[in-house]
Design a protein around this motif. Structure first.
Motif, short mmCIF file in Angstrom:
data_model
loop_
_atom_site.label_atom_id
_atom_site.label_comp_id
_atom_site.label_asym_id
_atom_site.label_seq_id
_atom_site.Cartn_x
_atom_site.Cartn_y
_atom_site.Cartn_z
N GLU A 97 0.86 -1.16 -0.01
CA GLU A 97 0.05 0.15 -0.05
C GLU A 97 0.79 1.15 0.09
OE1 GLU A 97 -2.58 -0.29 3.33
OE2 GLU A 97 -4.25 -1.82 2.19
N GLU A 98 2.03 1.35 0.84
CA GLU A 98 2.96 2.33 0.88
C GLU A 98 3.52 2.62 -0.34
OE1 GLU A 98 4.89 5.73 2.07
OE2 GLU A 98 3.29 4.68 3.02
N LEU A 99 3.94 1.47 -1.13
CA LEU A 99 4.71 1.75 -2.42
C LEU A 99 3.89 2.00 -3.47
CD1 LEU A 99 7.00 -1.68 -1.93
CD2 LEU A 99 7.75 0.72 -1.98
N GLN A 100 2.66 1.69 -3.44
CA GLN A 100 1.51 1.79 -4.59
C GLN A 100 1.14 3.34 -4.32
OE1 GLN A 100 -0.89 -2.06 -5.68
NE2 GLN A 100 -1.67 -0.99 -3.80
N SER A 101 1.37 3.77 -3.33
CA SER A 101 0.93 5.14 -2.92
C SER A 101 2.22 6.34 -3.52
CB SER A 101 0.45 5.83 -1.45
OG SER A 101 1.60 5.50 -0.81
N GLN A 102 3.17 5.63 -3.16
CA GLN A 102 4.73 6.38 -3.66
C GLN A 102 4.53 6.24 -5.25
OE1 GLN A 102 8.19 5.03 -1.69
NE2 GLN A 102 7.05 4.89 0.29
#
Length: 132
Positions: A97-102
């Motif tokens: 989720e964090e990587l997708q938001s980045q």
């Protein structure tokens, strides 16, 4: 036949199936519509001939026995089913989720092994962006 093998050999067989399956799925980018059982089996055969110690520990008579082949096929199916049914961890979900938001990109994934692949792809993409 399979049950008569040592515990170490059975574990090694299962590990070789898991590793070869994950490598194959990574190669086809976890695209289920591109999965071909025969291609996977060929990849697994190559893997066991080059990377597995268990293959040399089984005699030729056993390797050529149709019953052993059926038992291996069952083990392959069982191992793949286990991989595909293993839920992603909470940590994996949070990381993705964090990587997708980045990255601004969204990927779907359904199992722990696919989540690992997705996280690796997202990390690679972010590294490329940072180095550009």
């Amino acid at each position: 036949m399979f049950k008569g093998l040592s515990q170490g050999v059975k574990i090694s067989i299962t590990r070789s199936i898991s590793t070869a399956f994950e490598q194959y799925m990574s190669r086809i980018e976890w695209a289920e519509d591109r999965f071909n059982l025969q291609d996977f089996i060929q990849d697994w055969k190559e893997y066991i001939h080059t990377n597995s110690s268990w293959y040399g520990k089984i005699d030729e008579q056993t390797k050529n026995d149709p019953v052993f082949h059926q038992e291996l096929a069952n083990k392959i199916n069982e191992t793949i089913e286990k991989i595909l049914s293993e839920e992603p961890t909470k940590e994996q979900i949070e990381e993705i989720e964090e990587l997708q938001s980045q990255s601004g990109k969204e990927f779907s994934y359904s199992c722990k092994a696919e989540a690992k692949y997705v996280a690796e792809q997202l990390n690679e993409e972010l590294k490329k962006k940072q180095n550009s």
